[in-house]
Scaffold this active site. Structure first.
Site, PDB file in Angstrom:
ATOM      1  CB  CYS A 104      -0.905   0.020   1.229  1.00  0.00           C
ATOM      2  SG  CYS A 104      -1.884   1.556   1.351  1.00  0.00           S
ATOM      3  CG  MET A 317      -5.287   2.183  -4.660  1.00  0.00           C
ATOM      4  SD  MET A 317      -6.340   2.535  -6.091  1.00  0.00           S
ATOM      5  CE  MET A 317      -5.743   1.316  -7.263  1.00  0.00           C
TER       6      MET A 317
END
Length: 399
Positions: A104, A317
């Protein structure tokens, strides 16, 4: 009937970029959860509140979106020239699954800050005032990330005036450098697993589309918005309320995963929900972001929308931003062409919540099979903030 008491585990709840997650020091986890396996997965699911057939995660720390259904483990690094090891788990909201296949990028920001907060960075490396360079080993993908974390009076400086679209309040800026972001350890083995900048992707039951499939930051399949019936200006509600559209995107994702060599059969995609990402690009257009702010075509180089865990992301993201910046730097990719083509070292793109700038250093090198592209690093700015610290509590028999 006797029921197991709750246990409490030291934890910190942080925002990093446009994501939130529950952070743990490895040493604070119950012993059976300090190594990968079912116990760790079950613990993280219970912490977050999954699997939840209501898709609400009411009985946990999750926020019922892919951006808030995350757990992180940090420990002191045993690798030379690194400060912390960072391991990331994407917890499925409504299915019995924790995906460890990728990183992430947003929470990479918080990993640098948490490393300092949690006493995992050598105090000798932390200035009284200035910037602490936290060297992160991203254990999921085997890559180095540099987080430049501002410090005041020996502590992480969290407040500031840096504004990030998708985050309501300003905070202190943290600059991230993703070193050698291409080929993140997946089976494809190169930045362009198919060997091509653009492929014809045959999606059963949907059609054949031009696609750029890249493994940089995170494996990502880019398609043109207009080829799949979109403008590139869509917001979450335009996509996420349409089950047929989501099913079509999943078919494209599965076809891309097969072509990239990430899975061998379509059925394997169910156990690899976090990667690859699917994104669609278009040339700049005026649109109104989810905040109500108008983004003008002249303010951006291109528009990008991306899906995470089967839903359109509310912003972008961080790892997908790395893929965008990398692909934009390489002439001939769909991302590069949407941005106007040619060589570039940075790109500003429009996403559902606003805009984001990301830079990448790309060069063409001679390889065994001819000319190929190499990216040394991708750079972007985010912010991070501790929201709560103390303990999380879970039933003792949950893991």
């Amino acid at each position: 009937m006797a029921h197991a008491a709750q246990v409490k585990i030291p934890a910190t709840y942080l925002r990093g970029g446009t994501s939130k997650g529950v952070f743990f020091r490895l040493q604070d986890l119950p012993e059976r959860c300090q190594t990968p396996g079912a116990a760790r997965d079950k613990l993280f699911q219970r912490v977050i509140g999954s699997p939840d057939p209501y898709a609400a995660q009411i009985d946990g720390m999750g926020g019922a979106t892919s951006s808030t259904s995350k757990c992180v483990i940090l420990s002191k690094s045993s690798r030379p020239e690194h400060d912390v090891d960072y391991l990331y788990g994407q917890v499925s909201i409504d299915t019995d699954f924790v995906d460890w296949s990728g990183n992430c990028g947003n929470l990479s920001t918080a990993a640098g800050a948490f490393g300092i907060h949690a006493g995992l960075v050598d105090p000798a490396r932390i200035p009284d005032n200035g910037v602490c360079v936290v060297r992160i080993w991203q254990a999921n993908i085997g890559k180095t990330i540099i987080a430049r974390v501002p410090v005041t009076n020996g502590q992480v400086q969290e407040t500031g005036d840096f504004e990030l679209d998708g985050v309501t309040f300003p905070a202190a800026e943290i600059v991230l450098e993703f070193l050698d972001p291409s080929d993140d350890g997946d089976e494809g083995g190169s930045m362009f697993p198919t060997g091509n900048l653009v492929d014809d992707l045959d999606v059963p039951g949907v059609g054949i589309f031009k696609a750029t499939m890249i493994s940089a930051g995170i494996p990502t399949v880019f398609v043109n918005a207009e080829d799949i019936g979109y403008q590139g200006t869509e917001l979450r509600e335009d996509i996420n309320g349409d089950p047929a559209a989501l099913a079509r995107f999943e078919k494209i994702r599965v076809a891309g995963a097969l072509r990239m060599g990430l899975i061998k059969t379509p059925e394997e995609a169910a156990t690899r929900q976090h990667t690859p990402k699917i994104a669609f690009v278009s040339k700049p257009k005026d649109y109104v972001a989810s905040s109500g702010k108008t983004v003008k075509a002249g303010e951006v180089d291109l528009l990008v929308r991306a899906l995470s865990m089967g839903k359109l992301h509310h912003a972008m993201m961080g790892t997908a931003a790395v893929a965008i910046g990398t692909a934009a730097a390489i002439p001939g990719t769909l991302v590069n062409l949407a941005a106007g083509g040619g060589e570039r070292q940075s790109v500003r793109f429009g996403h559902p919540s606003g805009t984001l700038r990301v830079g990448a250093e790309a060069k063409q090198v001679d390889g065994e099979t001819g000319k190929s592209w190499q990216v040394t690093k991708a750079i972007m700015s985010r912010s991070a903030r501790v929201l709560m610290e103390g303990w999380v509590r879970v039933p003792g028999d949950a893991f």
